[in-house]
Design an enzyme around this catalytic site. Sequence first.
Site, mmCIF file in Angstrom:
data_model
loop_
_atom_site.group_PDB
_atom_site.id
_atom_site.type_symbol
_atom_site.label_atom_id
_atom_site.label_comp_id
_atom_site.label_asym_id
_atom_site.label_seq_id
_atom_site.Cartn_x
_atom_site.Cartn_y
_atom_site.Cartn_z
ATOM 1 C CG ASP A 16 -1.896 1.153 1.219
ATOM 2 O OD1 ASP A 16 -2.091 1.752 0.140
ATOM 3 O OD2 ASP A 16 -2.470 1.455 2.283
ATOM 4 C CG ASP B 72 -18.227 -10.823 -26.763
ATOM 5 O OD1 ASP B 72 -17.134 -11.383 -26.946
ATOM 6 O OD2 ASP B 72 -19.304 -11.432 -26.734
#
Length: 969
Positions: A431, A682
Amino acid sequence: MEAGAMGGSSFLSFSSGPSAETSPSSLSPPTSSSPSPSPQLVSDSVESLHAKRPLAQSSRSSSRTAASTCFCWQGEGQENEAAPTISQEERRGGSMTAASAGHLETAREEAARCLGCSYTGEERRGASSATSVLSLGGERGRPPSRSSSLWTFSGLLSPLAFRSRRCCPQFSSSSSPLSPLPHPRGAPASACGSAVITDRAGRPASPLSFSRLASPVSDPSGVCPPRVVAARVWRLLSSVLFSLVNCARLFPRRLSRRPDPLRKPRAQVWSASSRSLQALLLATVALFAACSSLHGSSLLGAQAASPTPPFLSLSSSPRSLASDSAKKGSNAPEQSREQRGEREGERQRPDKGEENGETEETFPAASGVVPAPGLKVADLPRTGPPVDLLGLPIRKKVFRARLYGSMFSYAYYFLDILVGTPPQRASVILDTGSSLLAFPCAGCSECGQHLDPAMDTSRSATGEWIDCKEQERCFGSCSGGTPLGGLGGGGVSSMRRCMYTQTYSEGSAIRGIYFSDVVALGEVEQKNPPVRYDFVGCHTQETNLFVTQKAAGIFGISFPKGHRQPTLLDVMFGHTNLVDKKMFSVCISEDGGLLTVGGYEPTLLVAPPESESTPATEALRPVAGESASRRISEKTSPHHAALLTWTSIISHSTYRVPLSGMEVEGLVLGSGVDDFGNTMVDSGTDLSSIFPPIKVSFGDEKNSQVWWWPEGYLYRRTGGYFCDGLDDNKVSASVLGLSFFKNKQVLFDREQDRVGFAAAKCPSFFLDQRPRGPDSGDGPKGRPTAPFTVPPLRVPVPMDGGGVPGDAKQPEGLPLSPQQLWVAAALVVVAILIAVTVILLHTIKRPSRSSAVVPAPSAPRLPFAQNSKSAGRFARGLGHGALGVGNPVYVQRTQRYREVQEAQPHTADAYYDVEEDRFTGEDDGDFFGDDSVPSAEEQETAPSLSLREESSPFSASQSTLLDLPLGGE
């Protein structure tokens, strides 16, 4: 990312969007331009000398055929004086003048001096069995002696190889089993001194094919590779053993005599042991020969396939040989010229694939590293530096750690760290928006189940809790007692400890206690050095995603909290003996990535094209699985607009950069235009023709721009669908999260306060490739790793002001290298052979001059009662040390006593005196005064024993029972 730190500027963070975690998922030597020496030229001198033998023999009284020229190699590039030779006319005519004869004698003496020997002429040679011929053809007209054949067989100039006082063997003869081969130019000199024998063409000739095959190829730096050193060791041992075996052949009469019963035992032992030693030597020779051929085949396999020896080079040969080869290059056959032309054509011909615009991969496929597009094979060395376990070049003072995870399956990326002594593994999320390093510890009742077990602080020998009184190390609140177990046997509830509380933007929170211990990045097999860190967090409470996530803790790499509490990277940056630069980089791919501390990875960057142009949405972009040839042809792609783009850091609370806006095909995001939202497409649709790249601009003085491609802000979902990684965080500040980091190498330069971005081909690491931790039962199945073998190095934090010990060596993963294992195996074999030899020598019994003795019983025992007077007399004889269990006299006398006892049972009035070896019929009473007297019934039932009966085979009058001395000699 820490909560409550939002401002007007944007900052970089590894925090993801609101999506929660779902189910987890030989340096090639330079080739010479001159033709290789032909074997025909080497044997030409031999054939010519053999053809002139009748002429030389006819004029033996006046002269002899000249020896070949001897070049003394004293150093690289030094030309020495050559011995004078006879002219070609004198050789062809077969006659020489007195001056020529004198030159010939001088030539031989000069050649002998080059060889380090003492030349003896024909009149001084006498009947010596060793030849002193220095020519290639064996001009003495005498068959080769045993010493010359021994040299030809062994290949090593050993003192054991010569029976005479002369040290120069015959290098080559017609009856030699091995024909001479051309000695390679630039190779070390042969064994006889520092000289070599040359042929008529001036090329040095080697007496052995084995010496040529075993000649190693040296490194240009002068350091031989380990495999070459091993080959030299095998050659030396084999040569020594060959010499010993042939030395045994020189003395067949002494070592091959049959056992003679009239010889002394020591001579028989020497004869038997010598034969056993010969058999062991032959077996050892066979073993070492097999090992040598096995090791040499792998070392010289590529050399055997090449028609030109790889170490033939004019630059590496002596000056005399180099100039001679250059002068006589025109006399080489036409076939060699054609071969040379073909080889030069092959070197000048472009590589296959370059003609079609393709390049080959320069990194191994198993390393997980793909060569950057835009780089050609000619731009990169074919033989690169050694690589580490991650497939990247080894660099000093640079630490690397694998990153695991993905945007879809985990919504974060994590790495492994090793904490404590012995080390325990913990998985922590990387982080850039926070500065805390923390994970759950054993005893936490409000923590979830993670990949690795919770850390047991009581097992660490280097850990200690941080007390609230230590103001230089405690920057948080104080606890009044927790249920956690203590370090070093004590409980934390006994004293007030330093405590931390951390919340994150997605709603998760953690709480725990600080402790100090040693921490190392990555797995054990990477051998990154551990450092002392005084701000390691131990969870006592977890909420929300921290409970359900697979990774155990958090690893914040932002700026220090409050500019006082340093992060783990700050501690590493504070010591120059660990890292050179205060820089780290993060490279994230679809699955996994790489964290580099102390620099970045240039080999992963994507090189820019030769010409830059404006962005085009039709341009192709490198995606996973795309060939290098397709990537190289992208000369108009904005993906290659810049190799590295830097922007300044405007705040040190987090990595805040001046983001001015995002533009998509001329439309600026955030100006009322609808964003993409959670659009689904798609998987078979061409993304490059539907979703355009996003141009990210930074508001610094350089107006830096970075392109954000659909492969970065779109991530794959189940069912063949994709989702975008853009979301409204409901605050005024923007966050460049994981989707922006993807397929980029992000550089954080802490020295110059800037952040860099560069397109890169980041490696991928999956969870099933994760090695097991130090404990064999930890983590998923994978390759086992070894724990630390020595205590880790204690490195104080910068605020301590203490010195740092330098040149600290880390424990190796393997105790021995493969080369050392070969040597150890050879030593074990030699030790076994020596042990077998010693056993065989000790098992040979020395024969005795007397008759055979009766074999000892399997379990000898005293044939009388324990407290009887016979036992006392028997023990008295043994007490003097004259008789022992293994003594033949003791065995013989015990056997006779048993036979007497079987014939006539032992009674109280008959005793056996061991010292005098006789029976007596009365008790002297001087051994055991408290012996029990047999009863009257026993005396009546026991028959009397008479030693003077003529029928008794063991009568006291038999003198043969007393003839053997106690020593058995």
